[in-house]
Design an enzyme around this catalytic site. Sequence first.
Site, PDB file in Angstrom:
ATOM      1  N   PHE A  45       0.931  -1.385  -0.100  1.00 15.49           N
ATOM      2  CA  PHE A  45       0.178  -0.022   0.243  1.00 15.49           C
ATOM      3  C   PHE A  45       0.831   1.168   0.124  1.00 15.49           C
ATOM      4  CE2 PHE A  45      -2.355   3.621   1.950  1.00 15.49           C
ATOM      5  CZ  PHE A  45      -3.559   3.396   1.085  1.00 15.49           C
ATOM      6  N   ASP A  60       9.256   2.564   1.714  1.00 15.54           N
ATOM      7  CA  ASP A  60       8.121   3.398   2.113  1.00 15.54           C
ATOM      8  C   ASP A  60       7.897   3.079   3.778  1.00 15.54           C
ATOM      9  OD1 ASP A  60       5.507   4.348   3.099  1.00 15.54           O
ATOM     10  OD2 ASP A  60       4.508   3.540   1.105  1.00 15.54           O
ATOM     11  N   LYS A 103       2.808   9.805   8.153  1.00 21.74           N
ATOM     12  CA  LYS A 103       2.082   9.432   9.463  1.00 21.74           C
ATOM     13  C   LYS A 103       2.752   9.873  10.899  1.00 21.74           C
ATOM     14  CE  LYS A 103      -1.033   5.813   7.610  1.00 21.74           C
ATOM     15  NZ  LYS A 103      -0.472   5.066   6.421  1.00 21.74           N
TER      16      LYS A 103
HETATM   17  C1  LIG Z   1      -0.638   5.344   5.170  1.00 22.39           C
HETATM   18  C2  LIG Z   1       0.022   4.941   3.965  1.00 22.39           C
HETATM   19  C3  LIG Z   1       0.537   5.745   2.956  1.00 22.39           C
HETATM   20  C4  LIG Z   1      -0.259   6.970   2.417  1.00 22.39           C
HETATM   21  O1  LIG Z   1      -0.357   8.038   3.288  1.00 22.39           O
HETATM   22  P1  LIG Z   1      -1.566   8.907   3.314  1.00 22.39           P
HETATM   23  O2  LIG Z   1      -0.932  10.176   4.256  1.00 22.39           O
HETATM   24  O3  LIG Z   1      -2.777   8.564   3.642  1.00 22.39           O
HETATM   25  O4  LIG Z   1      -1.278   9.557   2.092  1.00 22.39           O
HETATM   26  C5  LIG Z   1       1.456   5.089   1.956  1.00 22.39           C
HETATM   27  N1  LIG Z   1       2.167   4.303   2.293  1.00 22.39           N
HETATM   28  C6  LIG Z   1       1.992   3.612   3.526  1.00 22.39           C
HETATM   29  C7  LIG Z   1       2.985   2.486   3.743  1.00 22.39           C
HETATM   30  C8  LIG Z   1       1.053   3.879   4.296  1.00 22.39           C
HETATM   31  O5  LIG Z   1       0.823   3.155   5.376  1.00 22.39           O
END
Ligand SMILES: *Cc1c(COP(=O)(O)O)cnc(C)c1O
Length: 393
Positions: free
Chosen positions: A136, A221, A250
Amino acid sequence: MDSNTRTPFDCVAETYSRFDLTIAKGYGTRLWDENGREFIDFTSGIAVCSLGHCHPRVVASVKEQAQKLFHISNLYWTEPQLKVACSLVKNSCTDRVFFCNSGAEAVEAAIKLARKFGHETRGPDCYEIITLQGSFHGRTLAAITATGQPVYQRGFEPLPSGFTHVKPDDIYSLRLAAGERTAAIMLEPIQGEGGVRPLTDEFLKAAREIADSLGALLIFDEIQVGMGRTGSLFAYEQTPVEPDVICLAKGLANGVPIGAMLAREKAMKHLGPGSHASTFGANPLACAAAGAVLDELTETDLLDQVKEKGDYLQTRLKKLASRWDKVVDVRGRGLIQAMEFSSPQMDLAKWLMEKGFLVLVAQGLILRLLPPFVVEKDEIDLLINALEEYMAR
Ligand SMILES: *Cc1c(COP(=O)(O)O)cnc(C)c1O
């Protein structure tokens, strides 16, 4: 819609399936609804408020900054931004930071960096980014394309080209997919939304080797698992490899929107003046919060606590699982832990909410626990007791 019957709830887009709960305030691990009902939060606002809600150090820093300066754009320098950049660089394997406002934007910046780096070091045909199935990476068009789950892509075609997906931990497939066109390999060291799945050390080492042999970038990521969630400031510190690029968001500012794409100089030097930008990116208010978060994580023993409490949570979940035939797996690192069921437990999150606990459940199958780092062992015990009660129904 008839404007006479329209309620405030009807004024918001229906993109989320929300619980029937309005939260009014929070402190530490506790949240209160509009009627004063108390909840113990095992979500941290999806891995965001990691220091706990309204952490005093963050509140003080934001308050002080709010009286000085909210925003000035990136035409000028500000102290709070410089402080956050310095701290991120000093405490990681990277050299420079590009700031934005969210996770998807940090991923988008990494994708643009990978393409620019590919074009300028290996030619215009070097643009492909390899990501993993089940991953994701966010909700912009490029980020859903990078995301290895068709459910996020359906209906939004045509998707941008230049992405391929391989199976997690499948070194053979990764070798097969990688080649002249590969500008970068992007992965989550522990897949978060995909169900808390840590990648194997062997796979990460292979990804590093393949990227190096091609002259491609390795992008981590860490939007969900960075910023202390696994017990080290960055998740990569607990793996045998160092990435070239790290995406953060986050937990970085404990609830104030911010995103960051960190990169080694060899890559970041390809994003020169004018190549990328963000109006709000790391404005003083967001950076006042992020600076306080970084100070707290680097100056206190909180990261050790994450490891210790994470081990405790996992031990208690495993013990419960040994007596619960519907549980097929317990896994995680630090304070991102999951319990996977053999069949959907569709009412689990709602049931726990009625008992006073907020949790995340994916597809009904995976209970995902991401409590604030200040969670106490007796709060973990309370949740385990509630799960025992659920099991015994
Ligand atoms: C939450 C998340 C995203 C997206 O972040 P947003 O602030 O919602 O755009 C991307 N990569 C990972 C691994 C995430 O957990």
